[in-house]
Scaffold this motif. Structure first.
Motif, short mmCIF file in Angstrom:
data_model
loop_
_atom_site.label_atom_id
_atom_site.label_comp_id
_atom_site.label_asym_id
_atom_site.label_seq_id
_atom_site.Cartn_x
_atom_site.Cartn_y
_atom_site.Cartn_z
N ASP A 177 69.50 57.52 88.37
CA ASP A 177 69.08 59.00 89.29
C ASP A 177 69.05 60.12 88.46
N TYR A 178 69.57 60.13 87.28
CA TYR A 178 69.18 61.31 86.62
C TYR A 178 68.81 60.78 85.04
N VAL A 179 67.89 61.50 84.33
CA VAL A 179 67.70 61.24 83.05
C VAL A 179 67.84 62.44 82.20
N ILE A 180 69.03 62.35 81.44
CA ILE A 180 69.51 63.72 80.65
C ILE A 180 68.94 63.72 79.38
N ILE A 181 68.15 64.83 79.05
CA ILE A 181 67.72 64.80 77.63
C ILE A 181 68.54 65.93 76.87
N MET A 182 69.11 65.30 75.82
CA MET A 182 70.01 66.22 74.91
C MET A 182 69.30 67.01 74.06
N GLY A 183 68.86 68.38 74.68
CA GLY A 183 68.08 68.98 73.99
C GLY A 183 68.71 69.87 72.64
N TYR A 184 69.11 69.16 72.02
CA TYR A 184 69.65 69.79 70.35
C TYR A 184 69.51 68.76 69.39
N ASP A 185 70.19 68.97 68.25
CA ASP A 185 70.05 68.22 67.20
C ASP A 185 68.79 68.13 66.54
N GLU A 186 67.94 69.19 66.84
CA GLU A 186 66.54 69.42 65.92
C GLU A 186 66.95 69.36 64.58
N HIS A 187 67.95 70.05 64.10
CA HIS A 187 68.66 69.92 62.71
C HIS A 187 70.06 69.53 63.15
N TRP A 188 70.42 68.68 62.41
CA TRP A 188 71.89 68.00 62.88
C TRP A 188 72.78 68.24 61.88
N SER A 200 73.32 58.37 85.62
CA SER A 200 73.09 59.12 84.85
C SER A 200 72.70 58.49 83.17
N ILE A 201 71.58 58.91 82.62
CA ILE A 201 71.80 58.41 81.18
C ILE A 201 71.40 59.53 80.15
N ALA A 202 72.16 59.69 79.21
CA ALA A 202 71.92 60.64 77.93
C ALA A 202 70.84 60.08 77.09
N ASN A 203 69.99 60.98 76.75
CA ASN A 203 68.95 60.71 75.84
C ASN A 203 68.73 61.70 74.91
N TYR A 204 68.15 61.02 73.46
CA TYR A 204 67.57 62.09 72.69
C TYR A 204 66.56 62.90 73.32
N VAL A 205 66.10 63.88 72.58
CA VAL A 205 64.68 64.53 72.83
C VAL A 205 63.45 63.35 72.49
N PRO A 206 62.60 62.99 73.22
CA PRO A 206 61.71 61.91 73.11
C PRO A 206 60.76 62.21 72.02
N PHE A 207 60.62 61.03 71.33
CA PHE A 207 59.35 61.10 70.20
C PHE A 207 58.95 59.63 70.03
N ASN A 208 57.69 59.51 69.48
CA ASN A 208 57.07 58.11 69.45
C ASN A 208 58.18 57.23 68.75
N PHE A 209 59.26 57.50 67.79
CA PHE A 209 59.95 56.83 66.94
C PHE A 209 61.14 56.36 67.83
N ASN A 210 61.30 56.88 68.85
CA ASN A 210 62.47 56.49 69.77
C ASN A 210 61.94 56.22 71.23
N ASP A 211 60.89 55.96 71.46
CA ASP A 211 60.37 55.51 72.63
C ASP A 211 60.98 54.12 73.27
N TYR A 212 61.59 53.14 72.48
CA TYR A 212 62.06 52.11 73.15
C TYR A 212 63.26 52.37 73.82
N TYR A 213 63.66 53.48 74.10
CA TYR A 213 64.90 54.22 75.10
C TYR A 213 64.23 53.79 76.50
#
Length: 313
Positions: free
Chosen positions: A166-177, A143-156
């Motif tokens: 097997d699993y792509v985990i989206i860390m659904g937070y840090d909109e404001h950090w 399983s892989i932890a990822n930022y919420v996807p945007f154009n600027f991090n599409d190289y992940y």
């Protein structure tokens, strides 16, 4: 896994901390995967720190939990780009992870590599590919932890992760950090929902896991100076009581929000509580994704855990 994933990250910072497994998990309900933070990069040759524990895994298995040991790249002085761009270093990381997994009986590996630069992207993806082969050969869940996807991090490359992990985990937070000079919600509903929609364009729904924050940020603005502090979900009610303020539902973020002044300072807080978690879980249910993860063990309330438990039924 047969059903939906209900994973919680367990922040373990020393071998001694492994011995507190029973206490840490005593009030936990519905969880079927625990991910202890056991591995991190030591140098650019791909040597890793390993604080894994066979006893911890045995106790987890007794509780019916799968164990996905986590590796991170948070060691400031070790360049992730330099490490992953070296074939021998990648192989070194992978062989040590697989060896550790085998020796303590882990069920999977969770990769949490953050703040990667775009030039690291191709090397990171190659690392994930190579690791996925070794995991598959040994029946380990990747399983892989990822930022919420945007154009600027599409190289992940969520599209490639969706093929090999097997699993792509989206860390659904840090909109404001933490450290941001722009007060706001950690995880508003539109931010989380939009991130999942973009993920689902690239990753099969049954592989997508959304991670929820069991914390929020208290913002303090004094003139042009903005400071912040984390407040865990299980401490929010006590904090609000002591501050003597009441939060009100904000339809835009789908969170309870409070704002007040004290002296020259304005305080703002977007609460992450049972109500906001319920809205997120309902949204996740409509997208029929592969499950839920939580950052982190020890931060939650009974009410929030019960909601997650119900979501999985």
């Amino acid at each position: 896994m047969d059903g939906k994933v209900n994973m919680v990250w367990h922040q373990v910072t020393s071998t001694d901390a492994n011995t507190y497994f029973a206490d840490a998990t005593a009030n936990m309900t519905g969880v079927n995967v625990i991910s202890p933070t056991w591995f991190y990069l030591l140098d650019t040759s791909g040597n890793i720190a390993n604080i894994s524990s066979a006893d911890y895994v045995a106790q987890a298995h007794e509780k019916g939990l799968k164990v996905w040991g986590l590796i991170d790249n948070f060691t400031q002085e070790v360049s992730t780009t330099e490490t992953l761009s070296n074939t021998a270093a990648r192989q070194n990381i992978i062989s040590q992870l697989i060896q550790a997994a085998t020796s303590v009986g882990m069920d999977g590996i969770n990769v949490d590599f953050e703040q990667l630069s775009s030039d690291c992207g191709p090397h990171y993806v190659e690392f994930i590919r190579e690791l996925s082969i070794q995991c598959r050969n040994r029946g380990l869940v990747l399983s892989i932890a990822n930022y919420v996807p945007f154009n600027f991090n599409d190289y992940y490359r969520l599209d490639i992760q969706g093929q090999v992990a097997d699993y792509v985990i989206i860390m659904g937070y840090d909109e404001h950090w933490h450290g941001s000079k722009d007060p706001g919600s950690v995880a508003s509903i539109s931010y989380v929902s939009g991130g999942l929609d973009r993920t689902l364009q690239e990753v099969p729904a049954n592989k997508v896991v959304n991670a929820l924050p069991f914390y929020t940020i208290l913002w303090k603005t004094e003139g042009t100076d903005v400071t912040d502090e984390y407040i865990t979900m299980n401490n929010e009610a006590d904090f609000m009581n002591r501050a003597g303020v009441t939060a009100e539902w904000d339809e835009e973020t789908c969170q309870n929000y409070a704002e007040w002044t004290s002296g020259n300072a304005t305080y703002q807080i977007w609460l992450e509580d049972a109500e906001s978690i319920a809205v997120k879980l309902n949204m996740m249910a409509t997208k029929n994704i592969g499950g839920v993860a939580v950052w982190r063990l020890g931060y939650g309330t009974q009410a929030a855990w019960e909601l997650i438990n119900a979501y999985l039924q």
